[in-house]
Design an enzyme around this catalytic site. Structure first.
Site, mmCIF file in Angstrom:
data_model
loop_
_atom_site.group_PDB
_atom_site.id
_atom_site.type_symbol
_atom_site.label_atom_id
_atom_site.label_comp_id
_atom_site.label_asym_id
_atom_site.label_seq_id
_atom_site.Cartn_x
_atom_site.Cartn_y
_atom_site.Cartn_z
ATOM 1 N N CYS A 247 0.869 -1.179 0.000
ATOM 2 C CA CYS A 247 0.000 0.000 0.000
ATOM 3 C C CYS A 247 0.907 1.231 0.000
ATOM 4 C CB CYS A 247 -0.944 -0.012 1.207
ATOM 5 S SG CYS A 247 -0.084 -0.119 2.794
ATOM 6 N N GLY A 248 0.624 2.224 0.820
ATOM 7 C CA GLY A 248 1.478 3.396 0.897
ATOM 8 C C GLY A 248 2.645 3.200 1.841
#
Length: 303
Positions: free
Chosen positions: A258-259
């Site tokens: 994800c981030g």
């Protein structure tokens, strides 16, 4: 295979009533993306919490020597954080966040990586609150009401459950990432496609070549909860695959990202709840990739 289990609010309340030997400790792990300008720690102290909850700070109980935001802590850092919260190895931990399902899976994953058992993920705080179960709204000044302990984890499962940047880089450079793995990115489709900004200022959006989008929000149902059964979760995942034209090869292991390694744990939880095994986490995720990858790979992040 997940090392923690989902627990409905009703089952949680029943657990509190039935467990007479061990302590059942709710663990608030609320954390917000920087662009939301909200403080989970402050809200824990000033707004509301499940009675007798402690606050597990994923911004603090992490690898503080790493330049990347949420890398898994060392065993020493983990033990220190758990000791300060007054947790013992015999405690039953029930993790939640006030968003519903966002940062709590990351916390539950971390607890499990260092061998704490049992760990449950409350599904979820919003439904707990909606059902009218008890809440503590008194102002607090500390993140735990328990006395300091000497918590001693003796195992660290991160090496076998985390994929390193070097591994991802090698797979991408050789064109093997998609050939050898199902790789899913939990960020929004707009961020994945480079159409929306990242929540961190001056940070490019896009994706790693060979990954597929699987936004975590698409896997949630009412009140930002995960579906209530493995069957419903599997059906939900299959529908999202279809909508996004994603593929899944059951003969390949799976990597989620994800981030910064937080919302990827939501996708990991959902996949494992649906019966998918061998799901690993790219802990550094998009942030590490952007900061470390060669310019030619970063330039092709919108393939």
């Amino acid at each position: 295979m997940s090392l923690y289990k989902l627990l409905s609010p009703k089952a949680f309340v029943e657990l509190l009533q039935k467990e007479t030997v061990r302590r059942v400790i709710p663990v608030d792990s609320t954390w917000y993306l920087p662009n939301l300008k909200r403080d989970g720690k402050k809200e824990y102290l000033e707004v509301e919490r499940i009675p007798n909850a402690v606050y597990f700070d994923i911004d603090r109980i992490k690898d503080t020597n790493s330049p990347y935001p949420h890398m898994a802590p060392t065993i020493e850092q983990f033990n220190k954080g758990m000791s300060e919260l007054g947790i013992t190895k015999d405690d039953v931990l029930v993790v939640y966040d006030r968003i519903g399902t966002f940062s709590a899976p990351r916390c539950a994953w971390t607890l499990s990586m260092f061998g704490h058992n049992p760990v449950f993920l409350l599904n979820n705080f919003n439904l707990y609150k909606k059902a009218g179960y008890p809440l503590d709204t008194a102002k607090k000044t500390t993140y735990s009401g328990y006395e300091t302990t000497s918590y001693k984890a003796h195992i660290n499962l991160c090496s076998e459950n985390v994929v390193s940047y070097e591994t991802i880089l090698d797979l991408v450079q050789k064109g093997n990432l998609k050939k050898k793995y199902n790789v899913y990115d939990a960020r929004s489709l707009g961020r994945f496609e480079g159409r929306e900004p990242e929540p961190r200022p001056n940070f490019p959006s896009g994706h790693i070549s060979g990954t597929q989008p699987l936004p975590f929000t698409e896997l949630l149902v009412e009140s930002n909860a995960l579906p209530e059964s493995p069957e419903a979760t599997k059906k939900k995942i299959e529908q999202v695959y279809k909508n996004l034209d994603d593929t899944f090869d059951p003969t390949k292991p799976t990597i989620v990202m994800c981030g910064t390694g937080v919302s990827a744990c939501i996708v990991k939880t959902a996949l494992e709840y649906a019966g998918i095994t061998d799901v690993k986490l790219y802990d550094g995720s998009w942030t590490e990739w952007v900061l470390r990858s060669p310019p030619d790979l970063l330039a092709n992040n919108r393939d």
